[in-house]
Design an enzyme around this catalytic site. Sequence first.
Site, short mmCIF file in Angstrom:
data_model
loop_
_atom_site.label_atom_id
_atom_site.label_comp_id
_atom_site.label_asym_id
_atom_site.label_seq_id
_atom_site.Cartn_x
_atom_site.Cartn_y
_atom_site.Cartn_z
N PRO A 1 0.80 -1.23 0.00
CG PRO A 1 -0.15 -1.12 2.12
CD PRO A 1 0.53 -2.06 1.17
CG ASN A 2 -0.26 4.29 1.31
OD1 ASN A 2 -1.24 4.82 0.80
ND2 ASN A 2 -0.29 3.72 2.50
NE ARG B 1 3.80 6.73 1.66
CZ ARG B 1 4.13 5.50 2.06
NH1 ARG B 1 4.63 4.64 1.21
NH2 ARG B 1 3.92 5.15 3.31
CE1 TYR C 1 8.84 5.20 2.73
CE2 TYR C 1 7.32 7.06 2.80
CZ TYR C 1 7.79 5.87 3.33
OH TYR C 1 7.22 5.36 4.47
CG ASN D 1 8.16 -1.88 0.59
OD1 ASN D 1 7.59 -1.95 1.68
ND2 ASN D 1 8.78 -0.79 0.16
CB ALA E 1 1.48 0.50 6.83
CG HIS F 1 4.98 -1.78 10.45
ND1 HIS F 1 6.32 -2.07 10.47
CD2 HIS F 1 4.83 -0.76 9.53
CE1 HIS F 1 6.97 -1.25 9.63
NE2 HIS F 1 6.08 -0.46 9.04
CG ASP G 1 -0.56 -16.94 9.08
OD1 ASP G 1 0.53 -16.97 9.70
OD2 ASP G 1 -1.67 -16.99 9.65
CD GLU H 1 10.72 -7.11 6.51
OE1 GLU H 1 11.42 -7.96 7.11
OE2 GLU H 1 10.03 -6.25 7.08
CG HIS I 1 10.84 -2.04 4.87
ND1 HIS I 1 9.48 -2.01 4.70
CD2 HIS I 1 11.11 -3.16 5.60
CE1 HIS I 1 8.95 -3.05 5.30
NE2 HIS I 1 9.90 -3.78 5.85
CB ILE I 2 12.09 2.88 0.30
CG1 ILE I 2 11.55 2.11 -0.92
CG2 ILE I 2 12.82 4.16 -0.12
CD1 ILE I 2 10.35 2.76 -1.59
CB SER I 3 12.30 4.62 5.04
OG SER I 3 11.32 3.75 5.60
NE ARG J 1 9.90 6.58 8.34
CZ ARG J 1 8.95 6.25 7.45
NH1 ARG J 1 9.11 5.20 6.67
NH2 ARG J 1 7.86 6.99 7.33
NE ARG K 1 6.85 4.80 9.85
CZ ARG K 1 5.77 4.89 9.07
NH1 ARG K 1 5.46 3.91 8.25
NH2 ARG K 1 4.99 5.95 9.11
#
Length: 143
Positions: free
Chosen positions: A11-12, A19, A24, A75, A78, A81, A88, A99, A101-103, A108, A112
């Site tokens: 998402p996002n 954004r 990001y 990725n 959210a 988390h 599952d 897994e 993540h950009i950040s 943060r 997170r």
Amino acid sequence: MIKKILVIHGPNLNLLGEREPGIYGSSGIDTLNKNIIERAKEQGLECEIFQSNHEGAIIDKLHSARQKFDGVIINAGAYTHYSYAIRDAISAIKIPCIEVHISNVYARDEFRKTSVIAPVCKGSICGFGFMSYYLAVMALSEM
Ligand code: DQA
């Protein structure tokens, strides 16, 4: 041997570039996807990319990966988390999953710092901007 990989953006991430550019970056998802495909090609990997803002759609895509892909880069945004359902699904498909993540999620907000998917992933890469994805492509290509 890993030949075909699936990249899932949660998402996002469709709003990359617009954004929170301070976190990001200012490049969009099309640039990111183009670069991922190039890096995968360089490593001799075929690559499909999928983005969804919906938990169920991400789960359906993970399930369908079972017959088609040898490795997954995710990725989960959210959902990382708190989505036990995505956790599952990753666990169920038994395909190596990385897994990303950009950040740097550890630098943060408190919430997170927890990833419910990390324990069922082969490994996690975060904090390198778009490079997090490229590093994951390299890692899969070596597996
Ligand atoms: C993110 C980090 C998450 O905490 C956040 O919810 C995102 C993006 C990242 O790539 O840095 O949507 O996964």
